[in-house]
Design an enzyme around this catalytic site. Structure first.
Site, short mmCIF file in Angstrom:
data_model
loop_
_atom_site.label_atom_id
_atom_site.label_comp_id
_atom_site.label_asym_id
_atom_site.label_seq_id
_atom_site.Cartn_x
_atom_site.Cartn_y
_atom_site.Cartn_z
N ASP A 22 0.82 -1.21 0.00
CA ASP A 22 0.00 0.00 0.00
C ASP A 22 0.85 1.26 0.00
O ASP A 22 2.07 1.22 0.16
CB ASP A 22 -0.94 0.01 1.22
CG ASP A 22 -0.25 -0.43 2.52
OD1 ASP A 22 0.98 -0.25 2.63
OD2 ASP A 22 -0.94 -0.94 3.41
N ASN A 72 -7.67 -2.83 14.55
CA ASN A 72 -9.02 -3.20 14.11
C ASN A 72 -9.01 -4.40 13.17
O ASN A 72 -10.03 -4.72 12.56
CB ASN A 72 -9.71 -2.00 13.45
CG ASN A 72 -8.98 -1.53 12.19
OD1 ASN A 72 -7.96 -2.10 11.79
ND2 ASN A 72 -9.50 -0.49 11.55
N HIS A 111 -7.13 -4.73 10.44
CA HIS A 111 -6.87 -4.49 9.02
C HIS A 111 -5.54 -5.12 8.60
O HIS A 111 -4.61 -5.25 9.39
CB HIS A 111 -6.93 -2.99 8.67
CG HIS A 111 -5.78 -2.16 9.14
ND1 HIS A 111 -5.96 -0.99 9.84
CD2 HIS A 111 -4.43 -2.27 8.98
CE1 HIS A 111 -4.78 -0.45 10.09
NE2 HIS A 111 -3.84 -1.22 9.58
N GLU A 124 -9.71 -2.01 5.53
CA GLU A 124 -10.37 -1.72 6.79
C GLU A 124 -11.57 -2.66 6.98
O GLU A 124 -12.02 -3.33 6.04
CB GLU A 124 -10.85 -0.26 6.80
CG GLU A 124 -9.73 0.76 6.62
CD GLU A 124 -8.86 0.95 7.86
OE1 GLU A 124 -8.92 0.12 8.78
OE2 GLU A 124 -8.11 1.94 7.91
#
EC number: 3.5.99.6
Length: 235
Positions: A62, A128, A130, A135
């Site tokens: 990314d 979380n 990810h 996400e």
């Protein structure tokens, strides 16, 4: 899914490096790479080794949208500083964080991934759950896409910027399908803040609400983690 408990990140880097050597001996050509603190000791092992990477290809997970590659907070800059300058690859691909033409960049990067199937993918994990910048709620069949970052992700990354307002709100990320297409995967997790995500990843339901739980569907995943990250798994 294999879980390896390590004392710390230094030991974790050494364990991952041994896995890498095994994959290279078996003909691996393309590595999928990640940024952040979790893989740093692994990259140090690579840099300090006598292995030649000049015939290998790398693809990164990314990149932030809106940061040039020479911006110290960009992931391209991170990779140059921590790996590529010391241990050049034949080719190293990262998404370009172009603000004006993100959709074209998404198409370009999906084609790169199609042309360079990943033999070993390196991952970290967010609080979380990810992986990459996928996400919660990201479809498991997603490919490279433009991401609106969760507030929790922005807050977690704010420590790298002068103020939270400077943190980019968008990124271009490999999709979950791209990640699962890798032949083998190593995921690093360190610290108590990752414990809940790791527990769900290993033993929770497979759900798009926890992107890393998709790894349960992959045949060759190794999680390298310390006691804190594994604390909820062991209870």
């Amino acid at each position: 899914m294999k879980v390896i408990k390590v004392e710390n990140q230094v030991q974790g880097g050494k364990v991952a490096f041994e896995i890498l050597k095994e994959k290279l001996a078996n003909g691996a050509q393309t590595l999928g790479l990640a940024t952040g603190s979790s893989p740093l000791e692994f990259y140090k092992e690579i840099v300090e080794s006598n292995l030649d990477f000049s015939n290998l290809t790398s693809v990164n997970l990314d990149e932030y949208v809106g940061l040039d590659g020479d911006n110290p907070q960009s992931y391209r800059y991170f990779m140059q500083e921590n790996l590529f300058n010391q241990k050049p690859f034949k080719e190293s691909f990262l998404p370009r964080g172009v603000k004006d033409n993100a959709e074209a960049e998404v198409e370009r990067y999906n084609q790169i991934l199609a042309d360079h199937p990943v033999d070993l993918q390196i991952l970290g994990i967010g609080r979380n759950g990810h992986i990459g910048f996928n996400e919660p709620g990201t479809p498991f069949d997603s490919q490279t896409h433009l991401v609106e970052l969760d507030q929790s992700t922005i807050e977690a990354n704010a420590r790298f910027f002068a103020k939270i307002e400077d943190v980019p709100t968008q990124a271009i990320s490999m999709g979950i399908k791209n990640i699962l297409d890798a032949k083998s995967i190593i995921l690093f997790a360190y610290g108590e803040s990752k414990a809940e995500a790791i527990a769900g990843t290993v033993s929770g339901p497979v759900t798009e609400n926890l992107p890393a739980s998709s790894l349960q569907n992959h045949p060759d995943v190794t999680i390298i983690a310390d006691a804190e990250a594994l604390s909820l798994l062991e209870k």
